[in-house]
Design a protein around this motif. Sequence first.
Motif, PDB file in Angstrom:
ATOM      1  N   GLN A  48       0.828  -1.212   0.000  1.00 28.72           N
ATOM      2  CA  GLN A  48       0.000   0.000   0.000  1.00 28.72           C
ATOM      3  C   GLN A  48       0.867   1.269   0.000  1.00 28.72           C
ATOM      4  O   GLN A  48       0.491   2.269  -0.615  1.00 28.72           O
ATOM      5  CB  GLN A  48      -0.954  -0.012   1.198  1.00 28.72           C
ATOM      6  N   TRP A  70      -2.344  -2.571   7.617  1.00 27.40           N
ATOM      7  CA  TRP A  70      -3.148  -2.692   6.414  1.00 27.40           C
ATOM      8  C   TRP A  70      -4.418  -1.858   6.534  1.00 27.40           C
ATOM      9  O   TRP A  70      -5.202  -2.031   7.460  1.00 27.40           O
ATOM     10  CB  TRP A  70      -3.459  -4.181   6.228  1.00 27.40           C
ATOM     11  N   GLY A  71      -4.626  -0.949   5.585  1.00 30.13           N
ATOM     12  CA  GLY A  71      -5.815  -0.103   5.617  1.00 30.13           C
ATOM     13  C   GLY A  71      -6.611  -0.179   4.334  1.00 30.13           C
ATOM     14  O   GLY A  71      -6.397  -1.071   3.510  1.00 30.13           O
ATOM     15  N   TYR A  72      -7.500   0.756   4.168  1.00 34.64           N
ATOM     16  CA  TYR A  72      -8.371   0.803   2.991  1.00 34.64           C
ATOM     17  C   TYR A  72      -7.685   1.697   1.954  1.00 34.64           C
ATOM     18  O   TYR A  72      -7.674   2.918   2.095  1.00 34.64           O
ATOM     19  CB  TYR A  72      -9.721   1.370   3.413  1.00 34.64           C
ATOM     20  N   TYR A  96     -12.430   6.188   6.940  1.00 36.14           N
ATOM     21  CA  TYR A  96     -13.864   6.301   7.225  1.00 36.14           C
ATOM     22  C   TYR A  96     -14.132   7.229   8.400  1.00 36.14           C
ATOM     23  O   TYR A  96     -15.041   8.046   8.368  1.00 36.14           O
ATOM     24  CB  TYR A  96     -14.464   4.921   7.509  1.00 36.14           C
ATOM     25  N   ASP A 248     -18.119   7.190   2.620  1.00 34.32           N
ATOM     26  CA  ASP A 248     -18.832   6.320   1.668  1.00 34.32           C
ATOM     27  C   ASP A 248     -19.320   7.113   0.450  1.00 34.32           C
ATOM     28  O   ASP A 248     -19.118   6.713  -0.701  1.00 34.32           O
ATOM     29  CB  ASP A 248     -20.074   5.711   2.350  1.00 34.32           C
ATOM     30  N   LEU A 251     -16.381   8.270  -1.705  1.00 39.62           N
ATOM     31  CA  LEU A 251     -15.693   7.170  -2.413  1.00 39.62           C
ATOM     32  C   LEU A 251     -16.446   6.893  -3.720  1.00 39.62           C
ATOM     33  O   LEU A 251     -15.825   6.691  -4.773  1.00 39.62           O
ATOM     34  CB  LEU A 251     -15.655   5.904  -1.545  1.00 39.62           C
ATOM     35  N   ASP A 252     -17.772   6.908  -3.646  1.00 40.23           N
ATOM     36  CA  ASP A 252     -18.571   6.714  -4.866  1.00 40.23           C
ATOM     37  C   ASP A 252     -18.257   7.808  -5.894  1.00 40.23           C
ATOM     38  O   ASP A 252     -18.065   7.532  -7.077  1.00 40.23           O
ATOM     39  CB  ASP A 252     -20.073   6.743  -4.541  1.00 40.23           C
ATOM     40  N   VAL A 255     -14.624   7.274  -7.320  1.00 46.27           N
ATOM     41  CA  VAL A 255     -14.478   6.141  -8.247  1.00 46.27           C
ATOM     42  C   VAL A 255     -14.813   6.619  -9.661  1.00 46.27           C
ATOM     43  O   VAL A 255     -14.103   6.328 -10.624  1.00 46.27           O
ATOM     44  CB  VAL A 255     -15.397   4.965  -7.828  1.00 46.27           C
ATOM     45  N   LYS A 268      -8.178   0.219  -6.819  1.00 46.02           N
ATOM     46  CA  LYS A 268      -9.395   1.048  -6.913  1.00 46.02           C
ATOM     47  C   LYS A 268      -9.673   1.828  -5.620  1.00 46.02           C
ATOM     48  O   LYS A 268     -10.313   2.880  -5.633  1.00 46.02           O
ATOM     49  CB  LYS A 268     -10.567   0.096  -7.212  1.00 46.02           C
ATOM     50  N   GLN A 269      -9.181   1.303  -4.512  1.00 47.79           N
ATOM     51  CA  GLN A 269      -9.443   1.958  -3.215  1.00 47.79           C
ATOM     52  C   GLN A 269      -8.722   3.305  -3.098  1.00 47.79           C
ATOM     53  O   GLN A 269      -8.973   4.064  -2.168  1.00 47.79           O
ATOM     54  CB  GLN A 269      -9.008   1.086  -2.032  1.00 47.79           C
TER      55      GLN A 269
END
Lengths: 481, 137
Positions: A48, A70-72, A96, A248, A251-252, A255, A268-269
């Motif tokens: 990452q 480890w994260g998002y 988040y 959330d 993120l949409d 993307v 993609k994250q």
Amino acid sequence: MATDRIAVERVDEYRWRVPRTGGMRTDGLIFADAELMHDLEGDQCVQQVVNVAHLPGIVGPSIAMPDIHWGYGFPIGGVAAFDEREGVISPGGVGYDINCGVRLLRSPLSVDEIRPRLPALIDSLYAGIPSGVGSSRSDLRLSQPELERVLEHGARWAVKEGYGSERDLECIEAGGSLPGDPDAVSTRAKKRGFAQLGTVGSGNHFVEVGYVAEIYDEEAANRLGLAPRTATFFIHSGSRGLGYQVCDDYLDTMVQAAGRYGIELPDKQLCCAPLTSPEAKAYLGAMNAAANYAFANRQLMSHYVRRSLTTIFSGDVADRTDLVYDVAHNIAKFETHQVQGQRRRVCVHRKGATRAFPPGHAELADRFQDIGQPVLIPGDMGRYSFVLVGTPGAFNETFGSTCHGAGRRMSRHQAKKVARPRNVPKELEERGILIRAASRRTVDEEIPEAYKDVKQVVDVVHGAGIGKKVVKLVPIGVVKG
Amino acid sequence: MTYRFLPHTADIRVAIEAPSLELLFAEATEVMRQLLAGDSPVESHLRHPVRISTGDTAELLLGYLRELLYRFDTDRFVPARVAFDMATPTQMAGEVSGEKFDPARHQVQPEVKAVTRHGLVVAHKDTGWHAEVLFDL
């Protein structure tokens, strides 16, 4: 050494370089000692660090602190700065729980004065500050206009409403108020925020009673009012459901935006948008609004701590319980830094990392000009936490950033398995630590051995010169979700 | 159909297997019930309509789980089961039944902050559907 086939070169006792290869635009720089680095083998977080180094407009290295995990998208414990014109902003680089952070209060009492009343105090804190999953307050439900004011003004709103003092605001990162845009926050996010202000939440969030057990820097400790055996209150929480929903939602948005702006992503994250784009501006407004919610949340919790002190102790104990500092762990902010001899305005993403500005920085209140910004590093509920101050080293090397905590070393499943045959609250009580929690599962998952030793993490940043140890705090009582 | 928790240091990762798309969503509902109320039984007193339309099946599952989490965070609604009017790889419509979380009867669980795209997989295989989802805690 190789970490999951990624070549990592040792630079010195506390630094490891991940050389730029392939699509990386810069090196990775990991702060760790040999043992912490060994623990990272097989973990995806080094990958990452590499992935973040691919993002457009990154300035300086992709940085990881010794509590990295480890994260998002971005690793937790990651710091990355992006040029204001050519760089990007990514919700995954904040996380988040926007402005998840910690604050420390010091009381005029010593641990010896607190100890005889500790059970009553912990019970009062547990009753006064709702904790646990989806916790909400029955005594404070914001109206729509009130919520909008929280999102716009943060802790400043709370103080105006009588929950604290102007002095408190001087002791909060950014004065407890960022330029939030309530209109950029969705109706869903707002709905999640109406009843959760002044609540702890769950997981690793807590309200902890402790005391100053060891002093490393007497001058800074004196300036912060942290004399030996001073009783302290540590609060760890963030923007609750409102912040999760903002993340959330954006993120949409990101993307879609990443594709629209032709940004190639190794993961993609890491979805993001150029800092100059309308999507970035909207996210910044919403993120700052959520950050304000978190600042107000911790300000209200301080008020409820003071209220408990008034209930349990007579006199002016609550009035003389001062805020030491409040810092964000998950945030992105525009700051000016020296990069290769030039002053540049960059957007610094800190995800599981703490701002650590040095003495003399213009953004610090007068009271911190000579010692630097206080940095609060919580450990696990059974051992200790640390107060540090920011250093010129951090400002020169890590965009004024340092570590944020211990970091998990055991999965929740493993921790529960280890804790199942034991009575963890009783064990802690035998060690002089009272615990009240909404759920046994949280206590089991949060057993001290589930975390790395925060002393090891702090010793790395102290040794590397990106933070300076001031005091060690030891817990005597914990309220958890 | 079945689900199992996969190793992860900080969060919760789940793998779900099901012979049909409807059963995959039924199993995902059960995962959410487990994460929100543990082993406690959940009655079906309340009903919420649900309708999601997306570009692919992974986003459909993500959207569905996010909807359940949102209902819990705002109304304390814990899902028990789902009944479909319609389910395709990109659309679903139906009704989720469950009840309001009751701390006297339901085990309090650690907070689920979000359903993420991290390692999100929904794939159709010869034996049926396979999904992997990471929940941020």
